[in-house]
Design a protein around this motif. Structure first.
Motif, PDB file in Angstrom:
ATOM      1  N   TYR A  42     -44.539  36.237  17.717  1.00 44.60           N
ATOM      2  CA  TYR A  42     -43.896  37.106  16.732  1.00 44.60           C
ATOM      3  C   TYR A  42     -43.097  38.205  17.421  1.00 44.60           C
ATOM      4  N   PHE A  44     -42.435  41.820  16.564  1.00 50.04           N
ATOM      5  CA  PHE A  44     -42.867  42.879  15.657  1.00 50.04           C
ATOM      6  C   PHE A  44     -41.990  44.122  15.775  1.00 50.04           C
ATOM      7  N   ASP A  45     -41.778  44.795  14.653  1.00 41.83           N
ATOM      8  CA  ASP A  45     -41.079  46.074  14.637  1.00 41.83           C
ATOM      9  C   ASP A  45     -42.078  47.195  14.894  1.00 41.83           C
ATOM     10  N   TRP A  63     -47.460  49.595  14.595  1.00 42.56           N
ATOM     11  CA  TRP A  63     -47.051  48.185  14.694  1.00 42.56           C
ATOM     12  C   TRP A  63     -46.881  47.634  13.284  1.00 42.56           C
ATOM     13  N   ASP A  64     -45.733  47.062  13.000  1.00 39.79           N
ATOM     14  CA  ASP A  64     -45.519  46.379  11.718  1.00 39.79           C
ATOM     15  C   ASP A  64     -45.921  44.916  11.915  1.00 39.79           C
ATOM     16  N   LEU A  65     -47.147  44.612  11.565  1.00 41.09           N
ATOM     17  CA  LEU A  65     -47.710  43.273  11.776  1.00 41.09           C
ATOM     18  C   LEU A  65     -47.554  42.381  10.544  1.00 41.09           C
TER      19      LEU A  65
END
Length: 180
Positions: A42, A44-45, A63-65
């Motif tokens: 992934y 992630f942002d 963390w934008d998971l």
């Protein structure tokens, strides 16, 4: 009404080079009717520089998971028994912790984890590149590893010795999640 049980979500946590991917793959093969997801698949942002993130207090909520959470949620509606996650943070991200049922931290000595990482990631690299990476580890990268030991390890359900064999670690996980 559907009385089917949702699959158990098992997260394998640890430092880079600690054995997460190896254990997750092996566990996936041993568990009947399971699927596997890898954190490294992934983009992630939220965090661009791990060392800067650690220096600013290692806020796991930054963390934008959501892409990983979305995929776990999809799999939880499939007729599976287990979802295995190669995921480094255990329960440290609140949204992610809502979808995890069990976490195992692989406690691998940092020198061994670093040697594994160098063998894995720098096979074809020049001596200068390898030396630069080692200098980076000593000057700042080690902080990221120490953060994992300080925060993620105690937030795991079970900690297992990363020097055990793959089959021994997997057996301990299966015992902990009560697989016969």
């Amino acid at each position: 009404m559907n009385n089917r049980m949702k699959p158990q979500v098992i997260a394998i946590a640890g430092v880079s080079g600690g054995g997460k991917t190896t254990i997750a793959k092996y566990l996936h093969r041993k568990l009947k009717n399971s699927r596997i997801l890898f954190f490294d698949d992934y983009d992630f942002d939220g965090v661009d520089d791990i060392i800067d993130w650690v220096n600013k207090g290692a806020d796991y909520e930054s963390w934008d998971l959501s892409p990983l959470i979305k995929d776990v949620d999809k799999l939880r509606h499939e007729p599976l028994n287990y979802i295995v996650l190669d995921y480094p943070f255990a329960y440290k991200n609140a949204k992610m912790s809502d979808v995890i049922d069990f976490t195992m931290f692989i406690d691998t000595p940092l020198d061994v984890a670093m040697a594994r990482r160098m063998l894995r990631d720098f096979k074809s690299s020049s001596t200068a590149t390898i030396m630069s990476e080692m200098e980076n580890y000593i000057s700042q990268g080690r902080m990221g590893y120490m953060e994992m030991l300080k925060s993620v390890k105690p937030n795991s359900d079970v900690v297992v010795d990363g020097m055990l064999s793959v089959s021994e670690i997997t057996d301990k996980i299966m015992e902990a999640i009560k697989v016969g």
